[in-house]
Design a protein around this motif. Sequence first.
Motif, short mmCIF file in Angstrom:
data_model
loop_
_atom_site.label_atom_id
_atom_site.label_comp_id
_atom_site.label_asym_id
_atom_site.label_seq_id
_atom_site.Cartn_x
_atom_site.Cartn_y
_atom_site.Cartn_z
N ASN A 177 0.83 -1.21 0.00
CA ASN A 177 0.00 0.00 0.00
C ASN A 177 0.86 1.26 0.00
OD1 ASN A 177 -2.27 -1.55 0.00
ND2 ASN A 177 -2.80 -1.21 2.14
N LYS A 178 1.99 1.20 0.68
CA LYS A 178 2.89 2.36 0.71
C LYS A 178 3.41 2.66 -0.69
CE LYS A 178 7.09 4.08 2.97
NZ LYS A 178 8.19 3.75 3.92
N LYS A 179 3.74 1.63 -1.46
CA LYS A 179 4.20 1.82 -2.83
C LYS A 179 3.10 2.43 -3.70
CE LYS A 179 7.56 -2.00 -2.75
NZ LYS A 179 7.93 -3.31 -3.34
N ILE A 180 1.86 1.94 -3.51
CA ILE A 180 0.73 2.47 -4.29
C ILE A 180 0.50 3.94 -3.95
CG2 ILE A 180 -1.77 2.31 -4.64
CD1 ILE A 180 -1.53 -0.70 -4.29
N GLU A 181 0.58 4.28 -2.66
CA GLU A 181 0.38 5.67 -2.25
C GLU A 181 1.46 6.58 -2.82
OE1 GLU A 181 0.37 5.10 1.96
OE2 GLU A 181 -1.82 4.98 2.09
N GLU A 182 2.70 6.11 -2.85
CA GLU A 182 3.79 6.91 -3.42
C GLU A 182 3.57 7.13 -4.92
OE1 GLU A 182 7.26 4.72 -2.40
OE2 GLU A 182 7.34 5.45 -0.32
N SER A 183 3.15 6.08 -5.62
CA SER A 183 2.88 6.23 -7.06
C SER A 183 1.70 7.15 -7.30
CB SER A 183 2.61 4.85 -7.68
OG SER A 183 3.73 4.00 -7.58
N PHE A 184 0.69 7.07 -6.43
CA PHE A 184 -0.50 7.92 -6.57
C PHE A 184 -0.13 9.40 -6.51
CE2 PHE A 184 -3.91 10.35 -4.53
CZ PHE A 184 -4.98 10.10 -5.38
N THR A 185 0.72 9.77 -5.56
CA THR A 185 1.09 11.18 -5.41
C THR A 185 1.92 11.70 -6.58
OG1 THR A 185 3.04 10.53 -4.10
CG2 THR A 185 1.01 11.03 -2.89
N LYS A 186 2.61 10.79 -7.29
CA LYS A 186 3.44 11.22 -8.42
C LYS A 186 2.63 11.42 -9.70
CE LYS A 186 7.58 8.85 -6.67
NZ LYS A 186 8.56 7.75 -6.92
N ARG A 187 1.45 10.86 -9.75
CA ARG A 187 0.64 10.97 -10.96
C ARG A 187 -0.24 12.23 -10.93
NH1 ARG A 187 -1.33 4.65 -11.94
NH2 ARG A 187 0.75 3.73 -11.72
N LYS A 188 -0.57 12.71 -12.10
CA LYS A 188 -1.36 13.93 -12.22
C LYS A 188 -2.85 13.64 -12.03
CE LYS A 188 -2.58 17.53 -15.60
NZ LYS A 188 -2.39 17.99 -16.99
#
Length: 356
Positions: free
Chosen positions: A223-234
Motif C-alpha cells: 500500500n505504501k508503494k501504491i500511495e507513493e505512485s498515486f502522489t506522483k501521478r497527475k
Amino acid sequence: MQKILYICALFAMMHGALSAQTVSGSWYGHADVDMAGVHNNYLTELVIKQKGNRVEGIFGYYFRDKYQSFFIHGRFNPKTREITILNIPVIFYASTSTLYSVDCNTNFKGVLIHSRAGSTVKGALYADAKYRYTCPNIKVNYVLDKADNQTDSTIQVSLANARIWKPQPDDLVVDAITAAPTAQPATTSLPAPVEAKPTADTAQASAPVAVAPPPVDPVKEENKKIEESFTKRKPVVNRVLEVESDSLRLSFYDNGEIDGDSISVFVNKNITLTHQGLSARAFNLFLKLDSTKDINEISMFAENLGRIPPNTALMVLTDGKNRYEVFMSSSLSENATIQVKRKKPKSSLAATQQQK
C-alpha cells in the motif's frame, strides 16, 4: 410528379417512425418467476443508451436484501422493436441466502411498446439451455421513467429506494473523514509481535539478548508503494457533481472488453481499496462524505493497463435520489478523479438570499 412526391413523403415518414423507436432511457419495474405456485419476484432497473442498432448500459435488480448490477451490451431491432441482451446472471429464485446463492445465466428478450399511457418494455429473462430444467423463465415488465431525460435516475419503486442503502458483507463501507473502511477493510495487518518476557535463566545471563526486528507487513509495504505512485501521478478531474445526500453508493464496472484491469480507489487522497479487478459485475463502495470539506474527491488509480490500455471504468454514483454515470480513464501517469459536493438545502439557500 405528385406520385413521386407522395412516395418520397411516405418514405420520410417511415424513416422518421423508425428513428423515433429508441429504447434509450431509464426503465424500472418488476420481474416475476414464470412458474405455477411460485411468487418470488425481483425489483429491476434497466438504464440503457442506444447507438444505432446496439445498446449498452446497466442492468440491476433487487432480490431479498441484495442489489446486483451488471454492465450489459445488446441489440435493438427498430423494425420489430425487439431488444436482446445476452448473458445476464440472476440469483436463483429459491435461494434462501443471497450471500451464498447461485446464479442462473439468462438472456433477456423484450418488445418496446409505445402508447398514450406511456412507454413499456415487456419480455422475459430466458434461462440458458444448460439451466432450462432448473432455472425457470422470469417475466419482466419495464416502464419508462418520463422524468428522466438523461438516463440519470434510480429505481422509482419506494421499496427499492428503501433497500438501496443496505450494504452487504461483501460491500465496502467507508467514512470519508478517515477514508478507513468499516467493513471488509482494504488492508489487513499481521499480528503484532509479542515481546518475550525475561525468565530466571535470561536474567542471570551477562550477555545481552539480541531482539529480532518486527516482521515486515507485506500488505502495508504494498500500500505504501501504491500511495507513493498515486502522489506522483497527475490528478485529472473528470466531473464535478452536486449530490443530495452525504451517503453515496459507488459502483465500478469495466465498461469495455474485460481485459484484466485492476484499480485502487482513493478518497480524499487516502487509500481505501486496493487490487480490485474490473468486470461486468459491479463492486460497490458505500461512502459517507466528510461534512467538514466543501469538496470530497474520489480517485481511480490504475494498478495496470490490462491488455487494452488505458485502464477504463464506468462509475455509477447514486445518492438515493439521483443517479450519475461517469466514465473514468486512468493511466500510469494520470489519476481519474471526480469531485463531489453536497447541495445546500433549499431552506438554507432561501435564508441566505433573504439576508442579502
